[in-house]
Design a protein around this motif. Structure first.
Motif, PDB file in Angstrom:
ATOM      1  N   LEU A 344       4.851  -8.031  -6.098  1.00 35.88           N
ATOM      2  CA  LEU A 344       4.163  -8.015  -4.668  1.00 35.88           C
ATOM      3  C   LEU A 344       2.725  -8.050  -4.820  1.00 35.88           C
ATOM      4  N   THR A 345       2.114  -8.774  -3.911  1.00 35.45           N
ATOM      5  CA  THR A 345       0.769  -8.967  -4.299  1.00 35.45           C
ATOM      6  C   THR A 345       0.037  -8.893  -2.609  1.00 35.45           C
ATOM      7  N   GLY A 346      -1.357  -8.693  -2.420  1.00 38.33           N
ATOM      8  CA  GLY A 346      -2.086  -8.500  -1.247  1.00 38.33           C
ATOM      9  C   GLY A 346      -2.012  -7.533  -0.795  1.00 38.33           C
ATOM     10  N   ARG A 347      -2.130  -7.640   0.643  1.00 37.59           N
ATOM     11  CA  ARG A 347      -2.387  -6.370   1.699  1.00 37.59           C
ATOM     12  C   ARG A 347      -1.203  -5.584   1.543  1.00 37.59           C
ATOM     13  N   LEU A 348       0.074  -6.395   1.417  1.00 31.95           N
ATOM     14  CA  LEU A 348       1.215  -5.463   1.524  1.00 31.95           C
ATOM     15  C   LEU A 348       1.590  -4.444   0.210  1.00 31.95           C
ATOM     16  N   ALA A 349       1.075  -5.416  -0.916  1.00 28.11           N
ATOM     17  CA  ALA A 349       1.201  -4.497  -2.144  1.00 28.11           C
ATOM     18  C   ALA A 349      -0.040  -3.291  -2.141  1.00 28.11           C
ATOM     19  N   ALA A 350      -0.992  -3.521  -1.534  1.00 32.84           N
ATOM     20  CA  ALA A 350      -2.046  -2.456  -1.055  1.00 32.84           C
ATOM     21  C   ALA A 350      -1.459  -1.343  -0.416  1.00 32.84           C
ATOM     22  N   ARG A 351      -0.586  -1.335   0.507  1.00 32.06           N
ATOM     23  CA  ARG A 351      -0.108  -0.582   1.453  1.00 32.06           C
ATOM     24  C   ARG A 351       0.992   0.315   0.746  1.00 32.06           C
ATOM     25  N   TYR A 352       1.804  -0.682  -0.025  1.00 30.21           N
ATOM     26  CA  TYR A 352       2.712  -0.229  -1.015  1.00 30.21           C
ATOM     27  C   TYR A 352       2.205   0.843  -1.921  1.00 30.21           C
ATOM     28  N   LYS A 353       0.978   0.636  -2.680  1.00 30.51           N
ATOM     29  CA  LYS A 353       0.272   1.337  -3.545  1.00 30.51           C
ATOM     30  C   LYS A 353       0.079   2.789  -3.017  1.00 30.51           C
ATOM     31  N   GLU A 354      -0.524   2.656  -1.597  1.00 29.80           N
ATOM     32  CA  GLU A 354      -0.963   3.731  -1.008  1.00 29.80           C
ATOM     33  C   GLU A 354       0.104   4.770  -0.679  1.00 29.80           C
ATOM     34  N   THR A 355       1.229   3.975  -0.382  1.00 33.02           N
ATOM     35  CA  THR A 355       2.547   4.739   0.049  1.00 33.02           C
ATOM     36  C   THR A 355       2.887   5.474  -1.165  1.00 33.02           C
ATOM     37  N   ILE A 356       2.742   4.927  -2.270  1.00 35.90           N
ATOM     38  CA  ILE A 356       3.017   5.692  -3.432  1.00 35.90           C
ATOM     39  C   ILE A 356       2.280   6.865  -3.613  1.00 35.90           C
ATOM     40  N   VAL A 357       0.878   6.705  -3.460  1.00 31.26           N
ATOM     41  CA  VAL A 357       0.009   7.777  -3.874  1.00 31.26           C
ATOM     42  C   VAL A 357       0.254   8.981  -2.653  1.00 31.26           C
ATOM     43  N   ARG A 358       0.558   8.490  -1.735  1.00 33.30           N
ATOM     44  CA  ARG A 358       0.678   9.680  -0.865  1.00 33.30           C
ATOM     45  C   ARG A 358       1.998  10.179  -0.849  1.00 33.30           C
ATOM     46  N   GLY A 359       3.057   9.653  -1.528  1.00 35.03           N
ATOM     47  CA  GLY A 359       4.143  10.197  -1.765  1.00 35.03           C
ATOM     48  C   GLY A 359       3.941  11.167  -2.886  1.00 35.03           C
ATOM     49  N   ALA A 360       3.122  10.897  -3.964  1.00 36.91           N
ATOM     50  CA  ALA A 360       2.878  11.665  -5.031  1.00 36.91           C
ATOM     51  C   ALA A 360       2.448  12.872  -4.424  1.00 36.91           C
ATOM     52  N   PHE A 361       1.437  13.194  -3.359  1.00 38.25           N
ATOM     53  CA  PHE A 361       0.853  14.415  -2.917  1.00 38.25           C
ATOM     54  C   PHE A 361       1.901  14.955  -2.095  1.00 38.25           C
ATOM     55  N   LEU A 362       2.728  14.296  -1.303  1.00 43.45           N
ATOM     56  CA  LEU A 362       3.762  14.873  -0.512  1.00 43.45           C
ATOM     57  C   LEU A 362       4.875  15.529  -1.524  1.00 43.45           C
ATOM     58  N   PHE A 363       4.961  15.036  -2.755  1.00 43.06           N
ATOM     59  CA  PHE A 363       6.007  15.461  -3.632  1.00 43.06           C
ATOM     60  C   PHE A 363       5.289  17.107  -3.882  1.00 43.06           C
ATOM     61  N   GLN A 364       4.054  17.277  -3.965  1.00 41.02           N
ATOM     62  CA  GLN A 364       3.574  18.553  -4.331  1.00 41.02           C
ATOM     63  C   GLN A 364       3.834  19.490  -3.204  1.00 41.02           C
ATOM     64  N   ARG A 365       4.051  19.107  -1.926  1.00 36.42           N
ATOM     65  CA  ARG A 365       4.293  20.011  -0.900  1.00 36.42           C
ATOM     66  C   ARG A 365       5.808  20.206  -0.846  1.00 36.42           C
ATOM     67  N   HIS A 366       6.652  19.243  -1.384  1.00 39.31           N
ATOM     68  CA  HIS A 366       7.887  19.235  -1.155  1.00 39.31           C
ATOM     69  C   HIS A 366       8.593  18.880  -2.611  1.00 39.31           C
ATOM     70  N   PRO A 367       8.336  19.595  -3.548  1.00 42.40           N
ATOM     71  CA  PRO A 367       8.836  19.146  -4.849  1.00 42.40           C
ATOM     72  C   PRO A 367      10.141  18.908  -5.168  1.00 42.40           C
ATOM     73  N   GLY A 368      11.159  19.514  -4.443  1.00 42.73           N
ATOM     74  CA  GLY A 368      12.390  19.412  -4.243  1.00 42.73           C
ATOM     75  C   GLY A 368      12.882  17.963  -4.068  1.00 42.73           C
ATOM     76  N   MET A 369      12.239  17.042  -3.385  1.00 41.18           N
ATOM     77  CA  MET A 369      12.379  15.752  -2.963  1.00 41.18           C
ATOM     78  C   MET A 369      12.848  14.839  -4.029  1.00 41.18           C
ATOM     79  N   PRO A 370      13.880  13.784  -3.644  1.00 45.86           N
ATOM     80  CA  PRO A 370      14.338  12.958  -4.890  1.00 45.86           C
ATOM     81  C   PRO A 370      13.368  12.015  -5.143  1.00 45.86           C
ATOM     82  N   VAL A 371      12.859  11.989  -6.342  1.00 48.85           N
ATOM     83  CA  VAL A 371      11.966  10.870  -7.307  1.00 48.85           C
ATOM     84  C   VAL A 371      12.429  10.245  -8.031  1.00 48.85           C
ATOM     85  N   GLY A 372      13.744  10.393  -8.787  1.00 52.14           N
ATOM     86  CA  GLY A 372      14.310   9.752  -9.624  1.00 52.14           C
ATOM     87  C   GLY A 372      15.511  10.228 -10.214  1.00 52.14           C
TER      88      GLY A 372
END
Length: 372
Positions: A344-372
């Motif tokens: 996946l490339t371009g702006r959509l990929a940039a948004r995807y990566k940003e979602t992943i990064v935000r999710g990594a921080f959200l995990f710190q608030r709610h570490p019981g959330m499924p991640v893998g």
């Protein structure tokens, strides 16, 4: 047998794995939990290349992230572990006793493998260095990024996009994007050309100087500022404490993340040699650290409750690379991290990566959330 309040769990490091582990330990056990960290802030390490490029990052006080959890925070640097006495010594002179220890001290840039790197190079591997780099760029015209892995690629792209007045050079000891598919490599090359980044492949650095880099063959690559991303190392505390470690100093753990030499110690994140059931070692990444933090603390909670813990199960899904704020590359991979052609490339990929990064921080608030 249910855990008792006399159990003491000490967690070393409040990065993506340690902070989550401390909060989960407080939730899943009735133990007294202490978290030890050098900073009083949670550092979004995967955003430090943005900070270095001059972009402000949100302030994340650990006290706010720990509010209501019951976790005791100690802001101090760990200097020694005494496994016989089961105590942790800190720079401030504290001796913290533990019944169970979670070793999550992470990794740092390897500035000792090449002469001059420690004296002359900057990194994006920790908060202090990223801030220093941001200040340095104001008096720079040419920046050389040494290391063509994901960190180096992201740093070079971010600097080139955010600071167009800079001439950015990216040097890699092998072929750029060697772990990507053909489609992934093509997009990466196009993106770096668009950003006017000068890419040098097969350029092994022999020395870092104040005026740039010297390659193996003696060639001098001029730069006002050198950013070092060519490899990471881990703190020496596990080795110095007598724990079983691998050749790189990472804590050797079993399938339930326990130290193979000291079963009261759990190893998670970059500072532990984590492996899949087939023996493949997991790469350093918050994407691997977060699910292993969950698995490690669940294993500890099971043991305290008299249950047999389950072994770690892990598979890779993708590699996410930011190429500035408006472009990205998502390389989809097989379970063993080998690339498939799908990207996946371009702006959509940039948004995807940003979602992943935000999710990594959200995990710190709610570490019981499924991640893998």
């Amino acid at each position: 047998m249910a855990p008792t309040t006399q159990e003491r769990i000490v967690v070393l490091g409040a990065g993506y794995t340690g902070l989550a582990a401390a909060k989960l330990a407080a939730r899943w056990t009735s133990a007294e939990v202490t978290l030890v960290n050098r900073y009083d802030r949670f550092v979004e390490r995967v955003r430090l290349h943005q900070l270095a490029a001059g972009q402000p990052l949100r302030d994340r006080p650990l006290t706010g992230l720990l509010e209501g959890t019951g976790v005791r925070l100690v802001v101090d640097r760990v200097t020694r572990i005494d496994p016989g006495a089961r105590t942790v010594r800190t720079e401030g002179g504290r001796d913290l006793a533990y019944d169970h220890l979670v070793y999550a001290l992470g990794s740092q840039a390897d500035l000792d493998s090449v002469p001059g790197a420690a004296e002359h190079a900057f990194t994006v591997a920790d908060l202090d260095h990223a801030r220093e780099l941001a200040g340095r760029l104001g008096e720079s015209r040419v920046v050389a990024v040494a290391g063509g892995g994901l960190t180096g690629i992201e740093a070079a792209a971010e600097l080139a996009e955010s600071r167009p007045e800079l001439k950015v050079r990216l040097l890699t000891g092998g072929k750029l994007g060697s772990g990507l598919s053909e489609r992934g490599r093509r997009h990466l090359a196009r993106a770096l050309r668009r950003l006017a980044i000068d890419v040098r492949e097969d350029a092994k650095v022999a020395e870092v100087r104040a005026d740039g880099l010297v390659l193996d063959g003696g060639e001098h690559v001029a730069a006002d500022t050198v950013v070092w991303t060519a490899g990471f190392t881990v703190p020496g505390i596990a080795r110095e404490s007598g724990f079983a470690v691998d050749a790189n100093g990472r804590l050797v753990v079993d399938a339930t993340l326990r130290s193979v030499s000291h079963p009261e110690v759990l190893g998670i994140g970059d500072a532990a040699a984590l492996r899949r059931p087939d023996g493949q070692e997991l790469r350093m990444a918050c994407a691997t650290g977060m699910p292993t933090a969950q698995r490690a603390v669940r294993s500890l909670a099971d043991r305290l409750a008299g249950r047999e813990p389950k072994p770690l199960r892990f598979r890779y899904l993708n590699q996410c690379i930011s190429l500035g704020r408006r472009d990205g590359l998502i390389q989809f991979v097989r379970a063993d991290d080998s690339p498939v052609e799908a990207v996946l490339t371009g702006r959509l990929a940039a948004r995807y990566k940003e979602t992943i990064v935000r999710g990594a921080f959200l995990f710190q608030r709610h570490p019981g959330m499924p991640v893998g």
